[in-house]
Design a protein around this motif. Sequence first.
Motif, PDB file in Angstrom:
ATOM      1  N   ASN A  83       0.821  -1.216   0.000  1.00 30.91           N
ATOM      2  CA  ASN A  83       0.000   0.000   0.000  1.00 30.91           C
ATOM      3  C   ASN A  83       0.858   1.270   0.000  1.00 30.91           C
ATOM      4  O   ASN A  83       0.555   2.226  -0.724  1.00 30.91           O
ATOM      5  N   GLN A  84       1.927   1.288   0.783  1.00 30.09           N
ATOM      6  CA  GLN A  84       2.812   2.465   0.818  1.00 30.09           C
ATOM      7  C   GLN A  84       3.436   2.747  -0.546  1.00 30.09           C
ATOM      8  O   GLN A  84       3.640   3.892  -0.917  1.00 30.09           O
ATOM      9  N   ASN A  85       3.744   1.682  -1.277  1.00 28.48           N
ATOM     10  CA  ASN A  85       4.367   1.815  -2.593  1.00 28.48           C
ATOM     11  C   ASN A  85       3.354   1.859  -3.733  1.00 28.48           C
ATOM     12  O   ASN A  85       3.738   1.854  -4.896  1.00 28.48           O
ATOM     13  N   LYS A  86       2.066   1.880  -3.364  1.00 33.32           N
ATOM     14  CA  LYS A  86       0.975   1.990  -4.337  1.00 33.32           C
ATOM     15  C   LYS A  86       1.130   0.994  -5.495  1.00 33.32           C
ATOM     16  O   LYS A  86       1.010   1.354  -6.665  1.00 33.32           O
ATOM     17  N   LEU A  87       1.361  -0.257  -5.129  1.00 32.97           N
ATOM     18  CA  LEU A  87       1.542  -1.302  -6.131  1.00 32.97           C
ATOM     19  C   LEU A  87       0.211  -1.816  -6.685  1.00 32.97           C
ATOM     20  O   LEU A  87       0.191  -2.500  -7.701  1.00 32.97           O
ATOM     21  N   CYS A  88      -0.875  -1.486  -6.008  1.00 29.40           N
ATOM     22  CA  CYS A  88      -2.215  -1.881  -6.464  1.00 29.40           C
ATOM     23  C   CYS A  88      -3.078  -0.625  -6.571  1.00 29.40           C
ATOM     24  O   CYS A  88      -2.849   0.353  -5.867  1.00 29.40           O
ATOM     25  N   LEU A  89      -4.081  -0.678  -7.438  1.00 28.79           N
ATOM     26  CA  LEU A  89      -4.954   0.474  -7.648  1.00 28.79           C
ATOM     27  C   LEU A  89      -5.861   0.744  -6.456  1.00 28.79           C
ATOM     28  O   LEU A  89      -6.272   1.865  -6.230  1.00 28.79           O
ATOM     29  N   GLN A  90      -6.194  -0.290  -5.708  1.00 27.86           N
ATOM     30  CA  GLN A  90      -7.031  -0.123  -4.528  1.00 27.86           C
ATOM     31  C   GLN A  90      -6.278  -0.644  -3.306  1.00 27.86           C
ATOM     32  O   GLN A  90      -5.195  -1.207  -3.435  1.00 27.86           O
ATOM     33  N   LYS A  91      -6.860  -0.470  -2.126  1.00 24.88           N
ATOM     34  CA  LYS A  91      -6.201  -0.898  -0.904  1.00 24.88           C
ATOM     35  C   LYS A  91      -5.982  -2.410  -0.923  1.00 24.88           C
ATOM     36  O   LYS A  91      -6.908  -3.183  -1.107  1.00 24.88           O
ATOM     37  N   PHE A  92      -4.740  -2.798  -0.706  1.00 25.26           N
ATOM     38  CA  PHE A  92      -4.377  -4.208  -0.682  1.00 25.26           C
ATOM     39  C   PHE A  92      -4.553  -4.766   0.724  1.00 25.26           C
ATOM     40  O   PHE A  92      -4.166  -4.135   1.705  1.00 25.26           O
TER      41      PHE A  92
END
Length: 144
Positions: A83-92
């Motif tokens: 989540n910190q690295n915004k690797l997914c479009l929504q909350k992982f």
Amino acid sequence: MPHIRIYIHLVFSTKERYPFLKTPELRAKVWKHIFENARSKGIYIDFINGYAEHCHILLSLGTEQLLSKTVQLIKGESAYWINQNKLCLQKFEWQNDYFAVSISDSNIEKVRNYIANQEEHHKIKTFAEEYDEFISRFELMAKG
């Protein structure tokens, strides 16, 4: 000094089995991070891999390590990092549950190969089918 060797095959999925980890490149990045972060915390991961909605880890517990705490550290930190690295479009999120079985020395290589071949394996069998098979094969039940 105690000498122990306890191998565990650990499997856990994403929240509601949503395929957050859609690409092989994203999965490789997440598995690498989990592996490196675990090592920095004294958690020995022998092998890690998975697919879009789940993760397999072959790990060895140390003398002072509890499985539940180890799983919590791995899942909690990796979800935070994703989540910190915004690797997914929504909350992982990882799902709360997991399953784990002990592995004998004679089966270590077989489990490594199984974990290594997740991409090919899931062209044939879904994670839901794999999950049901594990639960049935190992007669797993929730333990509180």
